[in-house]
Design an enzyme around this catalytic site. Structure first.
Site, PDB file in Angstrom:
ATOM      1  CE  LYS A   1      21.073  -3.991  22.464  1.00 52.67           C
ATOM      2  NZ  LYS A   1      21.957  -3.268  23.373  1.00 52.67           N
TER       3      LYS A   1
ATOM      4  NE  ARG B   1      26.155  -3.579  29.245  1.00 52.19           N
ATOM      5  CZ  ARG B   1      25.256  -3.452  28.255  1.00 52.19           C
ATOM      6  NH1 ARG B   1      24.246  -4.303  28.163  1.00 52.19           N
ATOM      7  NH2 ARG B   1      25.363  -2.483  27.359  1.00 52.19           N
TER       8      ARG B   1
HETATM    9  C1  PLP Z   1      21.382  -2.190  23.762  1.00 55.27           C
HETATM   10  C2  PLP Z   1      22.100  -0.952  24.068  1.00 55.27           C
HETATM   11  C3  PLP Z   1      21.425   0.277  23.972  1.00 55.27           C
HETATM   12  C4  PLP Z   1      19.945   0.390  23.668  1.00 55.27           C
HETATM   13  O1  PLP Z   1      19.206   0.036  24.816  1.00 55.27           O
HETATM   14  P1  PLP Z   1      17.610   0.226  24.874  1.00 55.27           P
HETATM   15  O2  PLP Z   1      17.273   0.002  26.296  1.00 55.27           O
HETATM   16  O3  PLP Z   1      17.039  -0.788  23.957  1.00 55.27           O
HETATM   17  O4  PLP Z   1      17.310   1.612  24.437  1.00 55.27           O
HETATM   18  C5  PLP Z   1      22.160   1.427  24.208  1.00 55.27           C
HETATM   19  N1  PLP Z   1      23.470   1.380  24.528  1.00 55.27           N
HETATM   20  C6  PLP Z   1      24.142   0.220  24.632  1.00 55.27           C
HETATM   21  C7  PLP Z   1      25.589   0.259  24.990  1.00 55.27           C
HETATM   22  C8  PLP Z   1      23.482  -0.973  24.415  1.00 55.27           C
HETATM   23  O5  PLP Z   1      24.157  -2.124  24.530  1.00 55.27           O
END
Ligand code: PLP
Length: 361
Positions: free
Chosen positions: A36, A129
């Site tokens: 993302k 969250r």
């Molecule tokens: C963005 C996201 C990740 C990845 O997080 P990083 O810290 O970049 O590894 C994993 N799980 C969810 C639900 C996310 O929103």
């Protein structure tokens, strides 16, 4: 070549991914690579061929990957918008979910299109969250199991993103216990137990940790930037310089460091406190808050960021620079995210391995 650009070394990112896949593999954990921060760039997806799945929070990014002909299993990391359930089903992804209404809509959309949609239920383990409270999980699962064209494939959790809560034997043990209890209560098997994001790595790779049922992690920042997000320390053996942001000098003048006149708010509502350090070489780069989170940029030796407005990055450099000279910064996650979404920043992919991936878009 465009002056303001983000340079992405796909070979280094590919190496980081392979290394993390190997290390996690030793612990029985598969890797879902999270794209993302880079808008689901197909070039990136191709460089991540060692992982077992791709993950993204936005269906638009996953569609971009699918439209490039990439069939790797994909996980939608954010619970679907009701207005997008049709697209989510059509993109052939597993989606994370926390709302029964949304899963019901996914079920209807899947039935209409003659498909089966896989879901991963997220549980809340303390970071506050997304996620169902553990006490609400059994009722949710009973409902999910009753829905047509929906398959419960996974249970997951996410920590650290909102409140910085660290993964531990305690909260990960709770996740494993939840999975086992669900399996015995409902007589089903949960395929994927996704413990979290890059913040889980230190826990997952520590020999003394009890991995339990966790068999997947979703890794973004650690693959792209080679750092763990709890304290932003480099991960030994990974590249931390795969991505840089290059900006062009447009002015460099000898100036006092202290402003004069009557101070009020600046363009972002701040009243900066400025330390007087005499005259400096004040060098302006053609980059601003529109292009990157300038507070999250690491300047090279000989340059220091003093301030940033929408379009001007004000630095102090050790000497005068010429207009057109370039300065290279290392972005943190937040700077990376914004640079990738600014239309003014050219995205330049480099790779000696993937032919065709080189060049700026
Ligand atoms: C963005 C996201 C990740 C990845 O997080 P990083 O810290 O970049 O590894 C994993 N799980 C969810 C639900 C996310 O929103």
């Amino acid at each position: 070549m465009s002056g303001l650009r983000i340079e992405i070394d796909l070979d280094k990112i590919g190496t980081n991914a392979r290394e993390l896949v190997a290390r996690c593999g030793d612990r029985g954990i598969s890797v879902t690579a999270v794209t993302k921060a880079m808008l689901g760039a197909p070039d990136l997806a191709l460089a991540l061929s060692s992982v077992s799945a791709l993950g993204d929070s936005r269906i638009e990014n996953i569609e971009r990957v699918r439209n490039a002909g990439i069939e790797t299993p994909a996980l939608l990391l954010r619970t679907p918008m009701p207005s997008q359930v049709e697209r989510v089903v059509a993109a052939d992804v597993m989606s994370v979910n926390t709302e029964l209404d949304v899963i019901s809509m996914l079920s209807s959309a899947a039935r209409r299109s003659g498909r089966t949609h896989d879901v991963m239920l997220m549980v809340e383990l303390g970071d506050l969250r997304e996620g169902l409270m553990p006490i609400a999980l059994n009722a949710a699962i009973r409902h999910v199991l009753s829905l047509e064209n929906i398959r419960l494939r996974g249970i997951g959790a996410n920590l650290a993103c909102r409140n910085g809560i660290a993964p531990s034997n305690e909260n990960m043990g709770e996740l494993s216990a939840i999975v086992e209890s669900v399996e015995t209560t409902f007589g089903i098997e949960i395929d994927v137990v996704s413990g979290g994001n890059s913040a889980n790595l230190e826990w997952a790779l520590d020999d003394s940790s009890e991995i339990g049922r966790v068999n997947n992690l979703r890794l973004g920042e650690s693959i792209l930037l080679g750092r763990e997000p709890l304290r932003r320390r480099p991960i030994i053996g990974l590249h931390t310089n795969a991505i840089s942001i290059v900006a062009e000098v447009i002015e460099s003048q000898r100036k006092p460091s202290r402003p004069w006149g009557v101070p009020n708010q600046n363009s972002f509502g701040e009243i900066p406190e400025v330390v007087d350090r005499g005259d400096v070489w004040q060098t302006i780069l053609a980059m601003g808050r529109q292009d990157a989170d300038t507070a999250d940029l690491h300047a090279p030796d000989g340059a220091e960021i003093l301030a940033a407005s929408s379009d001007h990055l004000v630095t102090a450099t050790s000497a005068r620079m010429r207009a057109g000279e370039e300065v290279r910064f290392e972005p943190g996650y937040s700077a990376l995210l914004r640079a990738m979404t600014s239309p003014f920043v050219a995205k330049c992919f480099h790779s000696g391995v993937l032919s065709g991936a080189a060049g700026c878009r």
